[in-house]
Design a protein around this motif. Structure first.
Motif, PDB file in Angstrom:
ATOM      1  N   GLU A 161      31.307  21.259  20.704  1.00  0.00           N
ATOM      2  CA  GLU A 161      30.407  20.109  20.615  1.00  0.00           C
ATOM      3  C   GLU A 161      29.551  20.053  21.867  1.00  0.00           C
ATOM      4  O   GLU A 161      30.058  20.033  22.989  1.00  0.00           O
ATOM      5  CB  GLU A 161      31.205  18.820  20.460  1.00  0.00           C
ATOM      6  N   GLU A 162      28.235  19.993  21.675  1.00  0.00           N
ATOM      7  CA  GLU A 162      27.315  20.104  22.800  1.00  0.00           C
ATOM      8  C   GLU A 162      26.665  18.778  23.182  1.00  0.00           C
ATOM      9  O   GLU A 162      26.211  18.621  24.308  1.00  0.00           O
ATOM     10  CB  GLU A 162      26.223  21.116  22.463  1.00  0.00           C
ATOM     11  N   GLY A 163      26.598  17.856  22.256  1.00  0.00           N
ATOM     12  CA  GLY A 163      25.991  16.585  22.601  1.00  0.00           C
ATOM     13  C   GLY A 163      25.255  15.974  21.433  1.00  0.00           C
ATOM     14  O   GLY A 163      25.142  16.558  20.357  1.00  0.00           O
ATOM     15  N   VAL A 164      24.737  14.776  21.669  1.00  0.00           N
ATOM     16  CA  VAL A 164      24.072  13.993  20.634  1.00  0.00           C
ATOM     17  C   VAL A 164      22.577  13.918  20.935  1.00  0.00           C
ATOM     18  O   VAL A 164      22.179  13.581  22.052  1.00  0.00           O
ATOM     19  CB  VAL A 164      24.653  12.564  20.575  1.00  0.00           C
ATOM     20  N   LEU A 165      21.782  14.255  19.932  1.00  0.00           N
ATOM     21  CA  LEU A 165      20.332  14.020  20.017  1.00  0.00           C
ATOM     22  C   LEU A 165      20.055  12.707  19.304  1.00  0.00           C
ATOM     23  O   LEU A 165      20.158  12.620  18.074  1.00  0.00           O
ATOM     24  CB  LEU A 165      19.549  15.168  19.381  1.00  0.00           C
ATOM     25  N   ARG A 166      19.761  11.700  20.084  1.00  0.00           N
ATOM     26  CA  ARG A 166      19.618  10.356  19.544  1.00  0.00           C
ATOM     27  C   ARG A 166      18.344  10.218  18.719  1.00  0.00           C
ATOM     28  O   ARG A 166      17.335  10.845  19.016  1.00  0.00           O
ATOM     29  CB  ARG A 166      19.617   9.340  20.690  1.00  0.00           C
ATOM     30  N   SER A 167      18.437   9.404  17.667  1.00  0.00           N
ATOM     31  CA  SER A 167      17.294   9.115  16.788  1.00  0.00           C
ATOM     32  C   SER A 167      16.601  10.408  16.375  1.00  0.00           C
ATOM     33  O   SER A 167      15.381  10.548  16.467  1.00  0.00           O
ATOM     34  CB  SER A 167      16.302   8.185  17.510  1.00  0.00           C
ATOM     35  N   VAL A 221      24.637  15.314  16.011  1.00  0.00           N
ATOM     36  CA  VAL A 221      25.542  15.980  16.943  1.00  0.00           C
ATOM     37  C   VAL A 221      25.412  17.485  16.742  1.00  0.00           C
ATOM     38  O   VAL A 221      25.508  17.977  15.612  1.00  0.00           O
ATOM     39  CB  VAL A 221      27.001  15.561  16.728  1.00  0.00           C
ATOM     40  N   PHE A 222      25.193  18.209  17.827  1.00  0.00           N
ATOM     41  CA  PHE A 222      25.049  19.655  17.769  1.00  0.00           C
ATOM     42  C   PHE A 222      26.342  20.347  18.202  1.00  0.00           C
ATOM     43  O   PHE A 222      27.026  19.897  19.126  1.00  0.00           O
ATOM     44  CB  PHE A 222      23.901  20.122  18.672  1.00  0.00           C
ATOM     45  N   TYR A 223      26.629  21.444  17.513  1.00  0.00           N
ATOM     46  CA  TYR A 223      27.775  22.314  17.808  1.00  0.00           C
ATOM     47  C   TYR A 223      27.273  23.746  17.821  1.00  0.00           C
ATOM     48  O   TYR A 223      26.242  24.068  17.217  1.00  0.00           O
ATOM     49  CB  TYR A 223      28.859  22.181  16.725  1.00  0.00           C
ATOM     50  N   SER A 224      28.030  24.621  18.471  1.00  0.00           N
ATOM     51  CA  SER A 224      27.643  26.031  18.449  1.00  0.00           C
ATOM     52  C   SER A 224      28.862  26.924  18.603  1.00  0.00           C
ATOM     53  O   SER A 224      29.916  26.518  19.100  1.00  0.00           O
ATOM     54  CB  SER A 224      26.640  26.345  19.565  1.00  0.00           C
ATOM     55  N   ARG A 264      32.632  16.666  11.748  1.00  0.00           N
ATOM     56  CA  ARG A 264      32.768  16.889  13.186  1.00  0.00           C
ATOM     57  C   ARG A 264      34.154  17.435  13.521  1.00  0.00           C
ATOM     58  O   ARG A 264      34.304  18.371  14.314  1.00  0.00           O
ATOM     59  CB  ARG A 264      32.505  15.589  13.943  1.00  0.00           C
ATOM     60  N   ARG A 265      35.183  16.857  12.909  1.00  0.00           N
ATOM     61  CA  ARG A 265      36.555  17.310  13.147  1.00  0.00           C
ATOM     62  C   ARG A 265      36.739  18.756  12.673  1.00  0.00           C
ATOM     63  O   ARG A 265      37.346  19.583  13.358  1.00  0.00           O
ATOM     64  CB  ARG A 265      37.522  16.384  12.433  1.00  0.00           C
ATOM     65  N   ALA A 266      36.164  19.063  11.509  1.00  0.00           N
ATOM     66  CA  ALA A 266      36.306  20.403  10.964  1.00  0.00           C
ATOM     67  C   ALA A 266      35.600  21.447  11.817  1.00  0.00           C
ATOM     68  O   ALA A 266      36.120  22.545  12.022  1.00  0.00           O
ATOM     69  CB  ALA A 266      35.763  20.433   9.540  1.00  0.00           C
ATOM     70  N   LEU A 267      34.423  21.117  12.340  1.00  0.00           N
ATOM     71  CA  LEU A 267      33.714  22.058  13.206  1.00  0.00           C
ATOM     72  C   LEU A 267      34.496  22.319  14.492  1.00  0.00           C
ATOM     73  O   LEU A 267      34.589  23.456  14.963  1.00  0.00           O
ATOM     74  CB  LEU A 267      32.311  21.527  13.515  1.00  0.00           C
ATOM     75  N   ARG A 268      35.075  21.270  15.050  1.00  0.00           N
ATOM     76  CA  ARG A 268      35.906  21.473  16.241  1.00  0.00           C
ATOM     77  C   ARG A 268      37.127  22.333  15.921  1.00  0.00           C
ATOM     78  O   ARG A 268      37.552  23.165  16.732  1.00  0.00           O
ATOM     79  CB  ARG A 268      36.338  20.129  16.815  1.00  0.00           C
ATOM     80  N   ASN A 269      37.686  22.138  14.729  1.00  0.00           N
ATOM     81  CA  ASN A 269      38.905  22.856  14.359  1.00  0.00           C
ATOM     82  C   ASN A 269      38.699  24.362  14.244  1.00  0.00           C
ATOM     83  O   ASN A 269      39.665  25.123  14.402  1.00  0.00           O
ATOM     84  CB  ASN A 269      39.459  22.317  13.032  1.00  0.00           C
ATOM     85  N   ILE A 270      37.474  24.806  13.947  1.00  0.00           N
ATOM     86  CA  ILE A 270      37.249  26.248  13.885  1.00  0.00           C
ATOM     87  C   ILE A 270      36.793  26.818  15.236  1.00  0.00           C
ATOM     88  O   ILE A 270      36.528  28.017  15.340  1.00  0.00           O
ATOM     89  CB  ILE A 270      36.233  26.637  12.805  1.00  0.00           C
TER      90      ILE A 270
END
Length: 202
Positions: free
Chosen positions: A156-162, A175-178, A146-152
């Motif tokens: 971070e868009e949010g959490v899809l639970r379960s 957790v989804f990122y784009s 998660r930290r590495a994705l933010r660093n580039i």
């Protein structure tokens, strides 16, 4: 030609080579796949040769069927197999694609291999496939990724639970990122200029 055809090509720079997976890659990847840390947050679990063979067969089948474009990664500084990464969830009509299924052998982590692989795949997605959105997802518990994705510069868009089952029966919160097309030039500059950025497996 469709994204399925265009995604599975050889991508390389002076640091890494990504080429479509073949059955001949089985043993070179096996040699680095027995590290349990690789599979800590992965949706597959590999502990034995039999589990590795099942994982490899399923991965190769996905690749051959066009469900994913799976890459074998070579570290060009050593000439050795370093791991694997994929394009998947190729929604060409919506110009959306995912980068994931990423893992590297222990000795190749923190050396820029993952970063340069992500760079080449993002570049291919935006500049050749014409993607409008490239997405990533990872386990909510996977703080290094998660930290590495933010660093580039991935947002971070949010959490899809379960979201899905994990080995052992745990339900993963994903957790989804784009990165969007308009953001790619800035992300590209950051990746090219920050050699110490680390990309975690997702």
């Amino acid at each position: 030609m469709t994204w399925t055809d265009l995604a599975a090509v050889t991508l390389e720079n002076v640091h890494v080579r990504l080429r479509p997976l073949t059955d001949a890659d089985r043993d070179s990847l096996r040699a680095i796949a027995m590290d349990p840390e690789i599979w800590r947050y992965f949706v597959s679990l590999v502990r034995t040769d039999a589990e590795y063979d099942a994982y490899f067969e399923a991965t190769l089948a996905d690749h051959m069927a066009g469900h994913r474009a799976v890459f074998h990664i070579t570290d060009k500084h050593t000439g050795r197999a370093a791991g694997s990464m994929s394009f998947g969830n190729m929604a060409e009509a919506d110009a959306r694609i995912e980068i994931g299924w990423s893992w590297l052998g222990r000795e190749f982590r923190g050396r820029g291999v993952n970063r340069w692989a992500k760079f080449l795949m993002l570049e291919h997605a935006f500049e050749r496939l014409g993607a409008e959105r490239v997405e990533f997802k990872t386990d909510q518990r996977n703080e290094p990724a998660r930290r590495a994705l933010r660093n580039i510069g991935a947002v971070e868009e949010g959490v899809l639970r379960s979201f899905n089952y994990m080995p052992g029966g745990r339900r993963r919160d994903a957790v989804f990122y784009s990165v969007l097309r308009a953001e790619w030039p800035g992300v590209k500059r950051a990746l090219a200029a920050a050699p110490k950025v680390r990309m975690g497996a997702g």
